[in-house]
Design an enzyme around this catalytic site. Structure first.
Site, mmCIF file in Angstrom:
data_model
loop_
_atom_site.group_PDB
_atom_site.id
_atom_site.type_symbol
_atom_site.label_atom_id
_atom_site.label_comp_id
_atom_site.label_asym_id
_atom_site.label_seq_id
_atom_site.Cartn_x
_atom_site.Cartn_y
_atom_site.Cartn_z
ATOM 1 N N ASP A 174 1.271 -1.057 -0.491
ATOM 2 C CA ASP A 174 -0.483 -0.399 0.252
ATOM 3 C C ASP A 174 1.232 1.766 0.044
ATOM 4 O O ASP A 174 2.283 1.099 0.101
ATOM 5 C CB ASP A 174 -1.381 -0.138 1.198
ATOM 6 C CG ASP A 174 -2.427 0.901 0.961
ATOM 7 O OD1 ASP A 174 -2.316 1.848 -0.337
ATOM 8 O OD2 ASP A 174 -3.242 0.665 1.552
HETATM 9 C C1 BGC Z 1 -5.090 3.298 -0.670
HETATM 10 C C2 BGC Z 1 -5.388 2.595 -1.802
HETATM 11 C C3 BGC Z 1 -4.998 2.823 -2.699
HETATM 12 C C4 BGC Z 1 -4.418 3.804 -3.122
HETATM 13 C C5 BGC Z 1 -3.368 4.384 -3.832
HETATM 14 C C6 BGC Z 1 -3.431 4.099 0.225
HETATM 15 O O1 BGC Z 1 -3.620 4.576 0.589
HETATM 16 O O2 BGC Z 1 -4.961 2.857 1.038
HETATM 17 O O3 BGC Z 1 -6.589 1.742 -1.372
HETATM 18 O O4 BGC Z 1 -5.030 2.429 -3.726
HETATM 19 O O5 BGC Z 1 -3.487 4.012 -1.824
HETATM 20 O O6 BGC Z 1 -3.952 5.420 -3.931
#
Ligand code: BGC
Length: 774
Positions: free
Chosen positions: A301
């Site tokens: 993540d």
């Molecule tokens: C979120 C993810 C997301 C990623 C990219 C993160 O902060 O938890 O779900 O896909 O950012 O934007």
């Protein structure tokens, strides 16, 4: 001379690559047993890997964000550094670059400068539509209609691919039971089975049958794992669950996603029992890649590798990179930990070349499957970007999905459906003419103010003799950013002082036959980092509600929200309540379809609605405890001031008609562990309108080697039943529905007594039982 050498190397390499691929093809023709596609793919992947230098291998595991700081602190490395890395072929993927022109331009940097010309893969958060916005996932899940959920994902994929992208970070399949958690809007709610089947439908919709088609994209099962169980509903917070909860409640949707061939997984920000998910080897390397035999790649993540330092699990970024690689994380999203440290870690034998190669191969595999090696600009088609995005056809499907996602919570005096030639109607509330809120959070390229508002939907539906009185009443929030500016990172400020519009709203309510009060949440009250302790009507909405109710009891609340709310006062007083979530681009039209009876509501809640926020986390499939309610007990596991059960339970939703259930029958009452029982039930439409019903089957395993929930959804069927008609609905109970992750740390059916219920919600009352013998 130097220049010429530089030119020759890529030509030779390309020739070698083509030769290897061609060889695969030639071999293919001449051998007796044709190698299957996977073997051909592995051959291609291996031949590219064999050409790669260490810096290029590590580069494939690096993902950068191309634009604004999306969801966390963005890397401090600067654009020039990113550009240099792209030129050297040391980046595997970019996120947040959108539009065919920008994607083409970025891909070109790699194709025209790097030694091996390995194409980039471009990812983006396409959570509920690209530009044609569908209901938020929680809302769409209320349809319990797997076909339309799949269809909405496939339209999203088509628009995304037509805009040059190949990868979405969806679906989120985190079981989530705490309404305070803002990200509940992104998933299918509180139930494991519902998250499982909806997750698979979304994956199939995004990926289609063939990832190399230019109308499909790679999906990403996230967040692995446990993110939805954040303590106290606080985003990113600690998760304290045991193995039983992990395996029986949280992991099944992920296992099903892996089995369905989801291309990628994303890990999670949270820790479970002391181990950050990003550093969890047991989950990622051993279970997902090992036991489940899944061959896609895991992306971290955003910044989650680096965040292991703040967790107190890694002493610095180098240590974090070591933990993540050993744990099986293949791609580093915006931590810049892999690019900085994998080489040294390799030299120091803290990670192995086998681990690194395996990660690179996983990334290459997907690039081949997407067809990017055949043509890196394959998804870059400026014409399609215009002709296939936000089309009339896609909007029509969005309206269909939206109307099927609406849940009728209350219709006591049968105010609904309304007549289209009703004399007068007051449309009141801060969200009544809001053209932006219905798009919800995570709206990808949904344009500011582009949704059909409820007011517009009503105007489109009623006769030209109907008088419409519109009043906003109160503003929900006080603006903190300019209209259209991204709200994602800004705190919301609620209006708690300006009551000046309430008297006009009251006057409008007095004049009208029926009042539609459109209230609920701002679009950005849910989503990442949007946890709340107050899940009631914020701002001055309660004051507006009570003032309007005082003068006109013919009141319908149209709720717009991304989580279950505390709507107790309204539920006890207001005759009609329609749960409309954030329904996307066609919101107002879809709501009008239901309000005026063009569509008979069929949605069912994927989450329990509480009487009070203090009940959270609230879910139907709780454990019995040693002291469930019983008249014999003076005390029991409830509250002294609030009921223990939900205000509106999981699976609940009314229709304009009435369904009655009878004759629950089993073809046998005893089966061996691997046996099957045929179940049937009769469902009668005793009302005067045709309607769809979601027939739900729940089981309880009465005694287990580990305690089991009091009820678990194990199957459902959504079916149209004509007025006056009786339909027999059939299910088959099999060992997959009976098994659970037992004390032996494996999935087993344990012999014993089981209860079965069938009905229209989780309170289903038709009940019988059966025995599973040794
Ligand atoms: C979120 C993810 C997301 C990623 C990219 C993160 O902060 O938890 O779900 O896909 O950012 O934007």
């Amino acid at each position: 001379m130097k220049k010429r050498t530089l030119l020759i190397i890529p030509i030779l390499l390309l020739a070698f690559l083509l030769y290897s691929f061609e060889k695969g093809r030639i071999d293919n023709k001449n051998v007796i047993s044709t190698p299957n596609l996977d073997e051909q793919l592995e051959h291609k992947v291996d031949s590219v890997l064999a050409l790669m230098h260490l810096n290029e291998k590590i580069g494939q595991l690096v993902q950068y964000s191309g634009s604004w700081n999306a969801t966390g602190p963005s890397s401090s490395i600067g654009d020039q550094h990113k550009l240099d890395k792209l030129k050297r072929g040391e980046v595997g993927s970019m996120l947040n670059i959108t539009s065919v022109a920008s994607i083409r331009e970025t891909q070109k940097i790699v194709m025209e400068n790097s030694r091996l010309k390995i194409p980039l893969i471009f990812g983006y958060d396409v959570i509920h539509g690209y530009k044609t916005i569908f209901p938020i996932p929680l809302g769409e899940s209320a349809s319990w209609d797997l076909d339309i959920i799949k269809q909405s994902a496939s339209i999203a994929a088509k628009e995304t691919a037509a805009s040059g992208l190949q990868w979405t970070f969806a679906p989120m399949i985190d079981v989530s039971r705490d309404a305070r958690w803002g990200r509940m809007m992104e998933g299918a709610g509180e139930d494991t089975y519902l998250n499982t089947v909806i997750g698979v439908a979304r994956i199939q919709g995004f990926q289609g049958n063939d990832l190399s088609e230019t109308n499909t994209i790679a999906a990403c099962a996230k967040h692995f794992a446990g993110y939805g169980f954040a303590e106290a509903g606080r985003d990113y917070n600690t998760v304290n669950i045991g193995e039983n909860e992990l395996h029986n409640t949280i992991l099944p949707p992920f296992k099903a996603a892996a089995k369905a061939g989801v291309a990628t997984f994303m890990n999670a920000f949270n820790e479970i029992d002391g181990i950050p998910s990003t550093g969890n080897k047991v989950l990622q390397r051993d279970l997902l890649k090992g036991d489940w035999g899944w061959n896609g790649f895991i992306v971290s993540d955003w910044g989650s590798i680096g965040e292991m330092i703040a967790h107190g699990y890694a002493k610095d970024k180098k240590h974090a990179a070591q933990i993540a690689m050993n744990a099986g994380v293949d791609m580093d999203m915006e931590s810049n930990a892999y690019e900085a440290h994998l080489e040294t870690l390799l030299d120091e034998n803290k990670i192995s070349i086998e681990q690194l190669d395996d990660a690179v191969k996983r990334v290459l595999r997907l690039k081949f499957k997407l067809g990017l090696f055949d043509d890196p600009y394959k998804y870059c088609n400026e014409e399609k970007e215009v002709s296939e995005v936000y089309t009339e056809e896609n909007l029509a499907i969005a309206r269909d999905v939206a109307k099927k996602s609406i849940v009728l919570l209350k219709n006591e005096t049968n105010i609904l459906p309304l007549l289209k030639d009703i004399k007068s109607i007051a449309v009141i509330g801060p969200l009544a003419d809001d053209k932006d809120a219905p798009l919800g959070n995570w709206r990808a390229k949904g344009e500011y103010n582009s949704a059909v508002s409820v007011l517009e939907g009503v105007k489109n539906a009623v006769s030209n003799t109907t008088k419409i009185y519109y009043e906003k009443g109160v503003d929900l929030t006080v603006p903190t950013v300019k209209p259209g500016e991204n709200q994602f990172l800004h705190p919301l400020k609620f209006n708690t002082t300006d009551t000046s519009g309430i008297s006009a709203a009251v006057e409008a309510a007095k004049k009208a036959e029926v009042v539609l009060l459109v209230i609920g949440e701002d679009a950005y009250q849910t989503g990442e980092g949007r946890s709340q302790t107050n899940i009631g009507f914020l701002g001055l909405q309660n004051a507006l509600l009570e003032a309007v109710y005082k003068v006109n009891k013919n009141l319908v609340i149209v709720l717009m929200n991304g989580r279950p709310m505390d709507i107790s006062w309204a539920a006890n007083n207001v005759p009609s309540i329609l749960e409309c979530w954030f329904l996307g681009s066609e919101s107002g039209n879809a709501i009008a379809d239901v309000l005026f009876g063009d569509y008979n509501p069929s949605g069912k809640l994927p989450v329990s609605f509480p009487h009070h926020v203090g009940q959270e986390p609230l879910y139907y499939n709780q454990k019995n405890t040693g002291r469930p309610y019983s008249p014999r007990h003076v005390t029991y596991s409830g509250y002294t001031d609030t009921p223990k059960t939900a205000l509106f339970p999981f699976g609940y939703g009314l229709s304009y008609t009435t369904f009655e259930y009878k004759n629950l029958k089993l073809d046998k009452t005893e089966i061996p562990k691997n046996g099957e029982i045929k179940v049937s039930v009769e469902v009668m439409n005793v009302g005067s309108m045709d309607g769809e019903e979601v027939v739900q089957l729940y089981l309880r395993d009465l005694v287990g080697s580990l305690t089991r929930p009091i009820k678990e959804l194990k199957g459902f069927k959504k079916t149209m039943i004509k007025a006056g008609e009786t339909k027999t609905i059939n299910f088959t109970i099999n060992s997959e529905m009976l098994q659970f992750y037992t004390i032996n740390k494996t999935w087993e059916v344990e012999p014993g007594d089981f209860n079965i219920w069938i009905g229209g919600d989780s309170k289903a009352h038709l009940k019988t039982s059966f025995i599973v013998s040794e």
